[in-house]
Design a protein around this motif. Structure first.
Motif, mmCIF file in Angstrom:
data_model
loop_
_atom_site.group_PDB
_atom_site.id
_atom_site.type_symbol
_atom_site.label_atom_id
_atom_site.label_comp_id
_atom_site.label_asym_id
_atom_site.label_seq_id
_atom_site.Cartn_x
_atom_site.Cartn_y
_atom_site.Cartn_z
ATOM 1 N N GLY A 115 0.792 -1.226 0.000
ATOM 2 C CA GLY A 115 0.000 0.000 0.000
ATOM 3 C C GLY A 115 0.821 1.270 0.000
ATOM 4 O O GLY A 115 0.291 2.365 -0.264
ATOM 5 N N LEU A 116 2.109 1.156 0.311
ATOM 6 C CA LEU A 116 2.967 2.344 0.324
ATOM 7 C C LEU A 116 3.622 2.603 -1.027
ATOM 8 O O LEU A 116 4.288 3.619 -1.203
ATOM 9 C CB LEU A 116 4.051 2.199 1.403
ATOM 10 N N ASP A 117 3.440 1.681 -1.967
ATOM 11 C CA ASP A 117 3.959 1.876 -3.322
ATOM 12 C C ASP A 117 2.902 2.642 -4.113
ATOM 13 O O ASP A 117 1.994 2.056 -4.714
ATOM 14 C CB ASP A 117 4.259 0.530 -3.976
ATOM 15 N N LEU A 118 3.015 3.960 -4.117
ATOM 16 C CA LEU A 118 1.965 4.789 -4.699
ATOM 17 C C LEU A 118 1.861 4.643 -6.209
ATOM 18 O O LEU A 118 0.809 4.918 -6.796
ATOM 19 C CB LEU A 118 2.202 6.261 -4.336
ATOM 20 N N CYS A 119 2.953 4.229 -6.846
ATOM 21 C CA CYS A 119 2.909 4.059 -8.296
ATOM 22 C C CYS A 119 1.985 2.921 -8.698
ATOM 23 O O CYS A 119 1.576 2.828 -9.868
ATOM 24 C CB CYS A 119 4.318 3.825 -8.848
ATOM 25 N N LYS A 120 1.648 2.022 -7.753
ATOM 26 C CA LYS A 120 0.744 0.918 -8.036
ATOM 27 C C LYS A 120 -0.671 1.183 -7.520
ATOM 28 O O LYS A 120 -1.536 0.309 -7.577
ATOM 29 C CB LYS A 120 1.291 -0.376 -7.426
ATOM 30 N N GLN A 121 -0.880 2.399 -6.996
ATOM 31 C CA GLN A 121 -2.206 2.780 -6.535
ATOM 32 C C GLN A 121 -2.958 3.478 -7.672
ATOM 33 O O GLN A 121 -2.369 3.945 -8.641
ATOM 34 C CB GLN A 121 -2.111 3.698 -5.321
ATOM 35 N N ASN A 122 -4.236 3.559 -7.513
ATOM 36 C CA ASN A 122 -5.059 4.202 -8.547
ATOM 37 C C ASN A 122 -5.107 5.702 -8.305
ATOM 38 O O ASN A 122 -6.107 6.252 -7.831
ATOM 39 C CB ASN A 122 -6.479 3.602 -8.530
ATOM 40 N N ILE A 123 -4.007 6.356 -8.629
ATOM 41 C CA ILE A 123 -3.914 7.804 -8.450
ATOM 42 C C ILE A 123 -3.972 8.439 -9.842
ATOM 43 O O ILE A 123 -3.017 8.342 -10.621
ATOM 44 C CB ILE A 123 -2.611 8.194 -7.735
ATOM 45 N N PRO A 124 -5.079 9.059 -10.187
ATOM 46 C CA PRO A 124 -5.233 9.586 -11.550
ATOM 47 C C PRO A 124 -4.290 10.762 -11.814
ATOM 48 O O PRO A 124 -3.980 11.547 -10.920
ATOM 49 C CB PRO A 124 -6.692 10.030 -11.598
#
Length: 470
Positions: A115-124
């Motif tokens: 969850g701390l890997d923001l590049c793999k989160q759905n951040i538009p």
């Protein structure tokens, strides 16, 4: 990670008192991503993480991640949020410095918690649309349609101001080219607030962040345009926001250049006429002015290993000296800048963790020349703090000269001529008696602190890296 936690919790609270030992880092209990802090610019993501130790202490660590290369950059640390202590990069207290590469350890939660890997989160990625034609000085407002929402009368929007030039904030000296604000507004009552503010440089990295505030008149005007559109999905703006190189704004720096000992920031704060008169009288005879252009040295304490501080003393056109003192404690560097008479009588000073300088409100100088063995002198200075009046202080010293002159080369071979030793006692602004011993370098016409008294026994510093420019 251990280094960052140690810096945040151990060093910062010991530093103002100039503690020697830094407490060992406390084990990390948890690291939590703070979604409301997330600002994406292209393939780069800025975000804050709350780090909590096993002792219950917490800090916010701001990191920029390049999702193409996976490179991380440590931007700054807010130690115990709300306390007002910030570390830029890894070593600059309350003064902006560019970020530094950050590589988490293999067992760090940054590496082991998905969850701390923001590049793999759905951040538009943002979708910026201009709100109007360029305003004064070329500044232009934008809205991020992918991070904004209209629900009935309520508007939640991410707005940006793209400045025509690069500016610097007053508190940290942090550069900003773009300011992004998350706002909440009731279009019916026209009441709203700013939830978060983010300052970005020309590379899209966050340099400063702010908490909730009221809406400015300029921001209220921008939101009126949005309130007139019932559905943001069909909002048509004018152009898009792009990163680009910009010129610096034609404004004087509000923060001192503590690295290069520039006088520009201190010169913005004028001295009262009475204080200026004392300085003019003191140096009315040119033979009392400094006989050098610059003096630099490293000074080590009598009972500690390694360098204690480094100093640079520059002669000023009015006869005063401008001294920059750099002290490393742990991983952080603390600076102090002083304008003085002969590098001993304080006129102004600005320190690392101060938002404004102390400026002389009264000055009494009873140093008379020529200085002679066995003679005494005293001085008194009242300093007014420009942003915290309750911190105003008085500083004074009484100094007694030794009985004989000594060879200045005994202090360091690069020091010319002879020196006269002075034992001084005084109040450095905290109401307690302080001991400082000085050497009056006759050939340079300047004082340098060479030690102090401990139970009537002299403790002497060691000097290295001495450079005199005349």
């Amino acid at each position: 990670m251990k280094q960052l936690v140690a810096l945040s919790f151990g060093l910062l609270f010991a530093a103002p008192a100039l503690a020697i030992d830094m407490p060992p880092p406390a084990p990390v209990k948890s690291i939590e991503w703070l979604p409301a802090s997330t600002v994406r610019v292209g393939q780069g993501i800025n975000a804050a993480y709350r780090v909590t130790t096993m002792t219950g202490q917490s800090s916010e660590i701001w990191i920029h991640t390049d999702c193409q290369t996976q490179d991380k950059t440590l931007l700054f640390i807010n130690a115990q949020p709300g306390k007002g202590l910030r570390v830029y990069s890894t070593d600059s207290i309350d003064r902006f410095t560019p970020g530094t590469p950050f590589e988490p350890e293999s067992d760090s939660p940054f590496m082991t918690t998905p969850g701390l890997d923001l590049c793999k989160q759905n951040i538009p990625e943002p979708k910026w649309a201009g709100l109007s034609s360029p305003e004064k000085q070329g500044d232009k407002p934008f809205i991020d349609l992918n991070n904004s929402l209209r629900e009935g009368t309520m508007l939640k929007a991410r707005l940006a101001t793209d400045f025509d030039k690069v500016h610097h904030d007053e508190k940290y000296g942090a550069p900003y080219s773009i300011k992004i604000q998350d706002v909440e507004l009731n279009c019916e009552t026209a009441q709203g607030r700013v939830l978060n503010t983010f300052s970005l440089d020309t590379q899209g990295r966050v340099t400063d962040s702010g908490a909730a505030t009221g809406l400015s008149p300029e921001m209220t005007g921008a939101t009126k345009t949005l309130c007139a559109s019932p559905d943001l999905a069909h909002f048509k703006g004018t152009g898009t926001l792009t990163l680009r190189n910009k010129d610096l704004a034609d404004t004087a720096s509000v923060q001192p250049d503590l690295e290069h000992n520039s006088p520009a920031a201190l010169q913005r704060f004028a001295l009262p006429a009475e204080v200026a008169a004392v300085i003019n009288k003191t140096f009315s005879d040119p033979q009392y002015q400094p006989a050098f252009r610059s003096l630099s040295y490293t000074q080590s304490g009598p009972e500690t290993e390694g360098p204690g501080l480094s100093a640079r003393v520059d002669a000023q056109p009015d006869g005063t000296t401008l001294t920059i003192v750099k002290m490393a404690i742990g991983n952080a560097v603390f600076y102090s800048q002083y304008q003085r008479l002969f590098n001993i009588v304080e006129v102004k000073k600005w320190e690392t963790m101060s938002e404004a300088p102390w400026v002389g409100a009264r000055l009494d100088n009873w140093i008379t020349f020529p200085l002679q063995p066995g003679k005494a002198f005293s001085w008194f200075s009242q300093l007014a703090n420009r942003d915290k009046p309750q911190l105003n202080k008085t500083i004074s010293q009484t100094c007694v000269a030794g009985k004989t002159w000594h060879n200045a080369a005994d202090i360091h071979p690069n020091l010319p001529g002879r020196y006269l030793e002075y034992i001084c006692k005084g109040d450095l602004g905290d109401g307690r008696e302080a001991s400082s011993d000085y050497a009056w370098l006759e050939a340079l016409r300047v004082f340098i602190r060479i030690g102090y008294q401990d139970n009537f026994q002299p403790k002497r510093f060691t000097f290295t890296d001495v450079v005199v420019t005349r």
